[in-house]
Design an enzyme around this catalytic site. Structure first.
Site, PDB file in Angstrom:
ATOM      1  CB  CYS A 163      -4.583 -56.097   4.096  1.00 34.85           C
ATOM      2  SG  CYS A 163      -5.865 -54.984   3.223  1.00 34.85           S
ATOM      3  CG  HIS A 194       3.396 -49.818  -8.010  1.00 30.45           C
ATOM      4  ND1 HIS A 194       4.285 -50.331  -8.786  1.00 30.45           N
ATOM      5  CD2 HIS A 194       2.379 -50.696  -7.790  1.00 30.45           C
ATOM      6  CE1 HIS A 194       4.042 -51.280  -9.371  1.00 30.45           C
ATOM      7  NE2 HIS A 194       2.853 -51.646  -9.010  1.00 30.45           N
TER       8      HIS A 194
END
Ligand code: ADP
Ligand code: MG
Ligand code: MG
Length: 874
Positions: free
Chosen positions: A835, A458
């Site tokens: 993506c 993340h």
């Protein structure tokens, strides 16, 4: 017929790079165009592969051809290897297909032994010659011991230092012939002490061992790391070049140097280089003496210098690129020992490419092809001041997860990062790992350093998206978040202490290193404009905020390929409503909570559509598992309980009921919409209403919403959610009395979705490959934990690169290719993009071009990289 393992320089040319390695091919090419190259031969890269196949041994056939090469070399040079009268000394040099400077090994002055030394000296009365011979001999023993037999260099350096001290001199060059003679014998004694055997005196044995050592050096740890960083396959192997020595250390009419035809730092068209009188190759780089600037060579050796300038011109005209050259002058005569297209900074690469076009050396297409897209990254972020960086030693290393340089005071929480930032402090946020809640703190920080997590963790993804420097996964840090301190390299750091981190190399430094702002030179735009002419792939960006979208548009993005709606829920006033939604008992309660969120979401989408000015925007519906949104702090839990009219215990029970053993494969993506259709309804309303409003304000824009439903694995499942979206959207459009086109598509990120893409395309109007999840699920590796064991995979040559950073074209890529093919068979108008993080990785972009995707989408700061990579692929 047996294989040909050995090529004389006369037999090769620059097209034979794969077989002869870069150095060998260029030595052959320089020979061909008549430049002064000492004539030798190249043992091929195939021989290297064979060496490994044969259990790290050179077989007889190869060795036989090597000796034939030696015989021819003797003939050409009129000297004999190991001869007592007219001995030939050689260098044995590594050289792979792609240049890997300093990664592998080279041995100079091979062929010397006591007898050869004695004959050489006997044949020359000049006392300086004796010194030269012993200097060469001690260098050879030292290099051979170090490189071939892996006796540490330090033992020999200690002996040299001791000798210099005894003689009261500062430089090697001040040692006399007698000193060097004594050193050579000390070196041999050291060799025997270390290895328990005599230094090999047979030149043929020396040669065989040296060639094997060069082959072996292909597999040394630093070469392995370099290859991984630079996409060079292990299977290529290195070639070995054997060539006659020329002696820059012969006397004061001799010397050695390294030069670039243009400045590799700035690209300026001006000869750059360094030169040392009375020295041999490695002295220039090793820094034992300070070399003189190349221009000064003109005074010392005017003829050789003039000839060298001509060589530079010849080489540039021949290779049409900036050349990096190594040369030696022996008794005033110039010899070329190496040339290659020089490595350069990103800034220099752009300038040189443009200049070469202007000078007629290259076409724009060739100029675009010669720039490494990965280098562009460094142009877009602040940099450490080069001088300051050189003087600093890193105290630790993590993954260079998001490039750039950052320097600031250590803080341990996102709130502190914000608070300190507001007070005007520059901070580095140091965390065990980051969670989505940290995002505002991450924005406030100059840089982010985490103990855990990989390149797609993340922290890394978000940091790259924001263009914030990030070093992740530095496992050496001992973290004590509670007491706001950590330990690294034996030192304890507290809140407020200064550190500096380098998001390109992953290096971590104690204290302040000055940074300078990134500069985008004028050539940058020129190259990008050319790139845009050539590419077929569109380039979009992954952006969740108008600010990111704007940045990406400045960098050339042609739309948004992924807007993650969940990032919009974390802001103060929204998270409360979102938590109410999660804790609702009934559909009505949930709808009421969603009703509060709707205007925020609609407002965000309007801002995005505004920022994109009619370019396509793909909005992905809620994706992460709900537990990521619930409060962890006691005070927040109490607040939520109050708002919900529930007890703290009840709220805690809800929170713990959300716990999942494997949340990445749990209740997330469109599974949320299947259980709570009202979430999809709210998000649809927000998208359509926003689009209608912006359309009305800008009738000339084409605002056509693309709604993307994440994580589908089945056509029926997708149809269920899509029907809800379509019904809601159509009702909104009808109610507004407007005419609006929109599309509903899905992400392909589960292998089953790729396998059933033909069916799924019946429901989906577009596919977007979410290759982070698709890689995770295809490999069965958790992307946040894979870092723990991938290093072992690299060490054991099972994997050569991180599949989360570089698309696995054989496995994951095959799923993609199949999905595109089957999807388009069902629905010819289907458009496809990617993506995942791979959308900004040049090799992955090339693959996307090959399988016929319509666009790649990547974080804003990777947009120029993707544009260039797409042009190169085309
Ligand atoms: P690297 O790949 O590390 O540059 P090289 O094989 O180019 O290693 O060798 C390093 C240096 O050794 C060269 O720059 C050159 O100065 C010197 N050298 C190599 N071969 C010879 C030779 N035949 N004669 C003189 N010097 C040599
Ligand atoms: Mg070299
Ligand atoms: Mg996903």
């Amino acid at each position: 017929m047996s294989n040909k393992w050995v090529y004389m320089f006369e037999e090769g040319d620059m097209t034979m790079r794969n077989l002869l390695g870069g150095k060998g091919a260029n030595l052959a090419e320089m020979t061909k165009i008549g430049l002064p190259v000492p004539q030798g031969f190249t043992v091929t890269t195939e021989a290297c592969t064979q060496y490994y196949e044969d259990g790290r041994k050179i077989n007889d056939e190869i060795m036989e051809q090597v000796m034939q090469g030696v015989a021819k070399m003797e003939e050409i040079n009129g000297k004999k290897f190991g001869d007592k009268e007219n001995p030939l000394l050689v260098s044995v040099r590594s050289g792979a297909r792609a240049s890997m400077p300093g990664m592998m090994d080279t041995i100079l002055n091979l062929g010397l032994n006591d007898e050869v030394v004695a004959t050489m000296i006997a044949g020359n009365d000049d006392p300086a010659f004796e010194r030269f011979v012993y200097d060469s001999y001690r260098r050879f023993i030292q290099m051979f011991s170090d490189v071939v037999m892996e006796v540490g260099k330090k033992y020999f350096e200690q002996l040299i230092d001791k000798m210099k001290e005894e003689k009261g001199v500062q430089f090697d060059i001040e040692l006399t012939a007698a000193d060097l003679k004594e050193l050579a014998s000390q070196f041999k004694a050291e060799y025997k002490k270390q290895l328990g055997e005599d230094f090999p005196s047979d030149p043929v044995e020396q040669l065989k061992l040296a060639i094997e050592a060069v082959f072996r050096s292909w597999d040394n740890p630093r070469a392995n790391v370099y290859r991984r960083d630079n996409d060079i396959p292990y299977s290529w192997g290195t070639a070995v070049n054997v060539m006659p020595m020329v002696f820059g250390n012969l006397n004061n009419q001799s010397g050695t140097g390294v030069a670039f035809t243009r400045d590799p730092a700035t690209g300026e068209n001006k000869l750059m280089g360094e030169f040392l009188i009375n020295a041999q190759g490695e002295d220039v780089v090793a820094g034992v003496r300070t070399p003189m600037p190349i221009a000064q060579m003109e005074q010392e050796f005017p003829e050789a210098y003039a000839q060298f300038l001509e060589v530079c011109e010849t080489l540039e005209n021949h290779y049409h690129d900036m050349q990096d050259m190594e040369f030696t002058v022996e008794n005033k005569k110039l010899y070329m020992l190496q040339c290659r297209n020089g490595k350069r900074t990103a800034q220099a690469a752009l300038k040189i490419a443009c200049d070469l076009v202007d000078e007629g050396h290259k076409t724009p297409a060739e100029a675009v092809a010669m720039i490494d897209p990965r280098n562009l990254d460094t142009l877009l972020h602040p940099q450490f001041d080069a001088k300051a960086l050189k003087a600093a030693t890193p105290m630790g290393k993590g993954l260079g997860a998001s490039p750039g340089a950052a320097c600031g005071k250590v803080v341990f929480t996102a709130e502190d990062a914000e608070k300190w930032n507001e007070m005007g402090e520059k901070v580095i946020l140091v965390r065990l790992e980051t969670s989505p809640e940290d995002i505002t703190g991450m924005k406030a920080a100059q840089g982010i350093l985490t103990v855990r997590g990989g390149m797609t963790s993340h922290a890394a993804v978000v940091a790259r998206g924001m263009g914030t420097c990030c070093v992740s996964g530095c496992g050496d840090i001992v973290m004590d978040e509670e007491n706001k301190k950590f330990t690294l390299a034996g030192k304890e750091f507290h809140e407020g202490d200064y550190i500096s981190i380098d998001g390109s190399t992953g290096n971590i430094y104690d204290g302040i290193i000055e940074t300078v702002d990134a500069q985008i030179a004028g050539e940058f735009g020129r190259i990008m404009a050319w790139a845009d002419e050539f590419r077929k792939l569109k380039v979009r960006t992954n952006a969740d905020t108008p600010a990111d979208a704007k940045k990406a548009r400045e960098l050339g993005a042609e739309g948004i390929g992924l807007c993650r709606t969940e990032h919009m829920f974390f802001e103060e006033d929204r998270i409360a409503a979102f938590r109410e939604m999660i804790c609702s008992d009934t559909v009505e309660e949930r709808e009421a909570a969603l009703e509060k969120i709707l205007p925020y979401q609609q407002g965000d989408f309007e801002a995005l559509y505004e920022a994109l000015e009619g370019c396509p925007v793909t909005i992905r519906f809620l994706d992460p598992p709900l537990h990521e949104f619930v409060p962890t702090e006691e005070a927040d839990i109490e607040k939520l309980a109050k708002a919900q009219n529930k007890s703290v215990e009840e709220i805690k029970a809800i929170i713990s009921s959300l716990h999942e053993f494997n949340p990445m494969m749990g209740h997330r993506g469109l599974r949320l919409a299947v259980t709570y259709p009202e979430i999809a309804k709210m998000q649809t309303k927000a998208v359509i209403r926003a689009a209608i409003n912006v359309s009305k304000a800008h009738p000339d824009w084409n605002v056509a919403p693309e709604i993307m439903i994440p994580l589908a694995c089945d056509a029926k499942e997708l149809k269920y959610v899509k029907d809800i979206v379509v019904a809601t959207a159509d009702a909104e459009i009808a109610a507004a009395g407007v005419d609006m086109k929109y599309e509903v598509g899905t992400m392909i990120e589960i292998p089953r979705a790729a396998l059933t893409a033909g069916d799924i395309a019946k429901e989906a109007e577009f596919f977007c490959f979410g290759t982070n999840d698709l890689t995770q699920m295809t490999f069965g590796f958790s992307r946040d934990d894979a870092g723990k064991f991938l290093n072992a995979y690299y060490d054991k040559k099972i994997f050569e690169s991180d599949p989360f950073a570089r698309l696995d074209t054989t496995g994951v890529g095959q799923l993609m290719e199949m999905a595109v093919k089957n999807g388009k068979a069902t629905r010819p108008s289907l458009h496809c993009g990617i993506c995942g993080e791979h959308g900004g990785d040049p090799t992955s972009v090339e693959f996307c071009h090959k399988i016929g995707l319509d666009y790649v989408s990547c974080s804003p700061f990777r947009v120029p990289i993707a544009r260039l990579a797409a042009a190169q692929a085309a």
